[in-house]
Design a protein around this motif. Structure first.
Motif, mmCIF file in Angstrom:
data_model
loop_
_atom_site.group_PDB
_atom_site.id
_atom_site.type_symbol
_atom_site.label_atom_id
_atom_site.label_comp_id
_atom_site.label_asym_id
_atom_site.label_seq_id
_atom_site.Cartn_x
_atom_site.Cartn_y
_atom_site.Cartn_z
ATOM 1 N N VAL A 35 0.766 -1.031 0.223
ATOM 2 C CA VAL A 35 -0.104 0.020 -0.007
ATOM 3 C C VAL A 35 0.770 1.273 0.104
ATOM 4 O O VAL A 35 1.823 1.200 0.706
ATOM 5 C CB VAL A 35 -0.966 0.093 1.386
ATOM 6 C CG1 VAL A 35 -1.862 1.220 1.151
ATOM 7 C CG2 VAL A 35 -1.935 -1.223 1.411
ATOM 8 N N ALA A 36 0.648 2.109 -0.694
ATOM 9 C CA ALA A 36 1.320 3.618 -0.856
ATOM 10 C C ALA A 36 0.601 4.404 0.211
ATOM 11 O O ALA A 36 -0.729 4.556 -0.024
ATOM 12 C CB ALA A 36 0.976 4.170 -2.280
ATOM 13 N N VAL A 37 1.126 4.532 1.410
ATOM 14 C CA VAL A 37 0.358 5.143 2.268
ATOM 15 C C VAL A 37 0.249 6.564 2.433
ATOM 16 O O VAL A 37 1.080 7.347 2.180
ATOM 17 C CB VAL A 37 1.487 4.900 3.787
ATOM 18 C CG1 VAL A 37 0.611 5.674 4.798
ATOM 19 C CG2 VAL A 37 1.536 3.135 3.964
ATOM 20 N N LYS A 38 -1.240 7.152 2.358
ATOM 21 C CA LYS A 38 -1.506 8.239 1.856
ATOM 22 C C LYS A 38 -1.952 8.974 3.386
ATOM 23 O O LYS A 38 -2.292 10.307 3.437
ATOM 24 C CB LYS A 38 -2.276 8.679 0.876
ATOM 25 C CG LYS A 38 -1.876 8.081 -0.396
ATOM 26 C CD LYS A 38 -2.909 8.060 -1.396
ATOM 27 C CE LYS A 38 -2.406 7.508 -2.684
ATOM 28 N NZ LYS A 38 -1.410 8.505 -3.317
ATOM 29 N N GLY A 39 -2.265 8.484 4.395
ATOM 30 C CA GLY A 39 -2.609 8.897 5.593
ATOM 31 C C GLY A 39 -2.358 7.919 6.818
ATOM 32 O O GLY A 39 -2.565 6.462 6.827
ATOM 33 N N ILE A 40 -1.919 8.576 7.920
ATOM 34 C CA ILE A 40 -1.614 7.828 9.282
ATOM 35 C C ILE A 40 -2.341 8.611 10.279
ATOM 36 O O ILE A 40 -2.762 9.441 10.225
ATOM 37 C CB ILE A 40 -0.127 7.313 9.405
ATOM 38 C CG1 ILE A 40 0.513 8.839 9.678
ATOM 39 C CG2 ILE A 40 0.394 6.769 8.399
ATOM 40 C CD1 ILE A 40 2.091 8.762 10.111
ATOM 41 N N SER A 41 -2.198 7.593 11.427
ATOM 42 C CA SER A 41 -2.495 8.442 12.473
ATOM 43 C C SER A 41 -1.912 7.877 13.911
ATOM 44 O O SER A 41 -1.136 6.685 13.586
ATOM 45 C CB SER A 41 -4.242 8.248 12.978
ATOM 46 O OG SER A 41 -4.348 6.702 13.664
ATOM 47 N N VAL A 42 -1.887 8.516 15.009
ATOM 48 C CA VAL A 42 -1.078 8.320 16.095
ATOM 49 C C VAL A 42 -2.182 7.747 17.247
ATOM 50 O O VAL A 42 -3.049 8.350 17.516
ATOM 51 C CB VAL A 42 -0.166 9.248 16.532
ATOM 52 C CG1 VAL A 42 0.688 8.923 17.957
ATOM 53 C CG2 VAL A 42 0.675 9.675 15.642
ATOM 54 N N ASN A 43 -1.705 6.479 17.766
ATOM 55 C CA ASN A 43 -2.502 5.866 18.814
ATOM 56 C C ASN A 43 -1.647 5.765 20.079
ATOM 57 O O ASN A 43 -0.342 5.725 20.125
ATOM 58 C CB ASN A 43 -3.048 4.679 18.417
ATOM 59 C CG ASN A 43 -4.137 4.717 17.409
ATOM 60 O OD1 ASN A 43 -5.107 5.041 17.488
ATOM 61 N ND2 ASN A 43 -3.456 4.284 16.069
ATOM 62 N N PRO A 44 -2.483 5.711 21.368
ATOM 63 C CA PRO A 44 -1.667 5.380 22.366
ATOM 64 C C PRO A 44 -0.572 4.285 22.354
ATOM 65 O O PRO A 44 0.537 4.272 23.251
ATOM 66 C CB PRO A 44 -2.710 5.191 23.864
ATOM 67 C CG PRO A 44 -3.801 5.997 23.272
ATOM 68 C CD PRO A 44 -3.876 5.797 21.505
ATOM 69 N N VAL A 45 -1.101 3.334 21.664
ATOM 70 C CA VAL A 45 -0.066 2.160 21.431
ATOM 71 C C VAL A 45 1.270 2.630 20.936
ATOM 72 O O VAL A 45 2.261 1.876 21.134
ATOM 73 C CB VAL A 45 -0.743 1.206 20.703
ATOM 74 C CG1 VAL A 45 -1.005 1.336 19.397
ATOM 75 C CG2 VAL A 45 0.258 -0.127 20.824
ATOM 76 N N ASP A 46 1.254 3.415 19.956
ATOM 77 C CA ASP A 46 2.541 3.932 19.586
ATOM 78 C C ASP A 46 3.449 4.655 20.557
ATOM 79 O O ASP A 46 4.804 4.341 20.577
ATOM 80 C CB ASP A 46 2.501 4.845 18.427
ATOM 81 C CG ASP A 46 1.503 4.745 17.257
ATOM 82 O OD1 ASP A 46 2.106 4.525 16.317
ATOM 83 O OD2 ASP A 46 0.397 4.590 17.566
ATOM 84 N N VAL A 47 3.068 5.132 21.533
ATOM 85 C CA VAL A 47 3.590 5.766 22.560
ATOM 86 C C VAL A 47 4.108 4.943 23.387
ATOM 87 O O VAL A 47 5.516 4.738 23.967
ATOM 88 C CB VAL A 47 2.847 6.749 23.306
ATOM 89 C CG1 VAL A 47 3.596 7.321 24.545
ATOM 90 C CG2 VAL A 47 2.589 8.107 22.279
#
Length: 336
Positions: A35-47
């Motif tokens: 997938v060519a990534v065009k949007g992402i988000s940040v979640n508590p799990v990332d931290v």
């Protein structure tokens, strides 16, 4: 391809936190999409992962939510073709979505909502899967169920709470109480559809009792250990508590007199263990996409960056650490 990764676990201000690097494109497994990534988000799990888990190799790549366009398919892919627009929440055992091109198993991928752009769409998958699985897998509610019963959502203004309130009101007959501690978060959960709002920084037991309601279901999304005594007091006998956070300890023996059910929700379980029902995540994401396009659900995005840079992603991590994010944060991808 471009990626943002970390080389050492620890605080966001520490050495090796987040940096821009060049990495090889991933090699596809038989059922993978590239997938060519065009949007992402940040979640508590990332931290949580960045702080606690050292990279398994020299570089750890975070990020789970993504929306983008399929540019290549594995030899056993049947559900998607090059050019399809998709959204998904990824697999915690694989590299994350803070990359230019990302490999993901087609069985956990849904069709992107047509009415939202890629960046806005990236705010939905992880929280939608978590909320859906809590309602319909953990609580075993059926659509249209919940007559005469009450759901309490602790931490209603966060990403999971925001979509859970909407799903519960759209697909069940539950009365929904949501907790919020600030005027702006109280306003937000009402906008999401909560029937009642209580403050989790005050006496929860007294507030719930004042409503004249006895929750059968409690979605404990944050600070479960702090609220545990109150939950055990006000929940209905034979009620069900589902949690997503990581309390250091819980005295579950205290739940015996009411014969309570207690379960954890972890949305990565199906992909981690390739369960026999792994395609349930694809199906529910498609359903969420349809509901967004029909106007039955609304986006929970409240913070949106203009570009994806190390600085922008670092700032998003700092906002997560503050514990004051309402709804979801999103950023464009490198491929946008």
């Amino acid at each position: 391809m471009k990626a943002i990764g970390y080389t050492q676990n620890g605080p966001i201000q520490g050495a090796g936190a987040l940096s821009l690097v060049d990495v090889d494109r991933p090699t596809l497994r038989p059922r993978d999409l590239l997938v060519a990534v065009k949007g992402i988000s940040v979640n508590p799990v990332d931290v949580k992962l960045r702080e606690a888990r050292a990279p398994e190799s020299d570089l750890g790549i975070l990020g789970f939510d993504a929306a983008g366009t399929v540019v290549e398919t594995g030899p056993e892919v049947t559900g998607y073709a090059v050019g399809d627009e998709v959204f998904y929440a990824g697999d915690v055992t694989r590299d994350g979505t803070n990359v230019e091109f990302h490999a993901v198993d087609e069985r956990i991928v849904g069709k992107k909502p047509a009415s939202l752009d890629f960046v806005e769409s990236a705010g939905l998958p992880l929280t939608s899967i978590t909320a859906w699985e809590m309602l319909f897998d953990s609580f075993r509610l059926g659509e249209g169920g919940g007559d005469g019963q009450t759901l309490l959502v602790i931490g209603g203004a966060g990403g999971v709470g925001s979509i859970m309130i909407q799903l519960a009101k759209a697909l069940t007959n539950l009365t929904v109480i949501a907790t919020a501690s600030r005027p702006e978060t109280a306003d937000w959960v009402r906008r999401m559809g909560a029937d009642h709002v209580v403050n989790h920084r005050d006496d929860l037991t007294a507030q719930v009792k004042d409503l004249g309601l006895v929750p059968t279901y409690v979605a404990a999304l944050t600070a479960t250990d702090q609220h545990w005594p109150a939950i055990l007091e006000f929940i209905a006998p034979r009620g069900h508590i589902a949690l997503i956070d990581d309390p250091e300890s819980l005295d579950i023996s205290a739940a015996k007199p009411k014969a309570l059910t207690i379960s954890w929700e972890f949305m990565f379980t199906r992909s981690m263990f390739s369960t026999s029902d792994i395609t349930a995540q694809r199906d529910l994401l498609d359903r969420v996409s349809q509901m967004i396009d029909a106007g039955t659900l609304q986006s929970t995005v409240t913070e949106r960056a203009d570009v994806l840079t190390v600085e922008a992603l670092t700032n998003a991590h700092k906002r997560q650490e503050s514990g004051r994010v309402i709804g979801k944060q999103v950023l464009p991808g490198f491929s946008s």
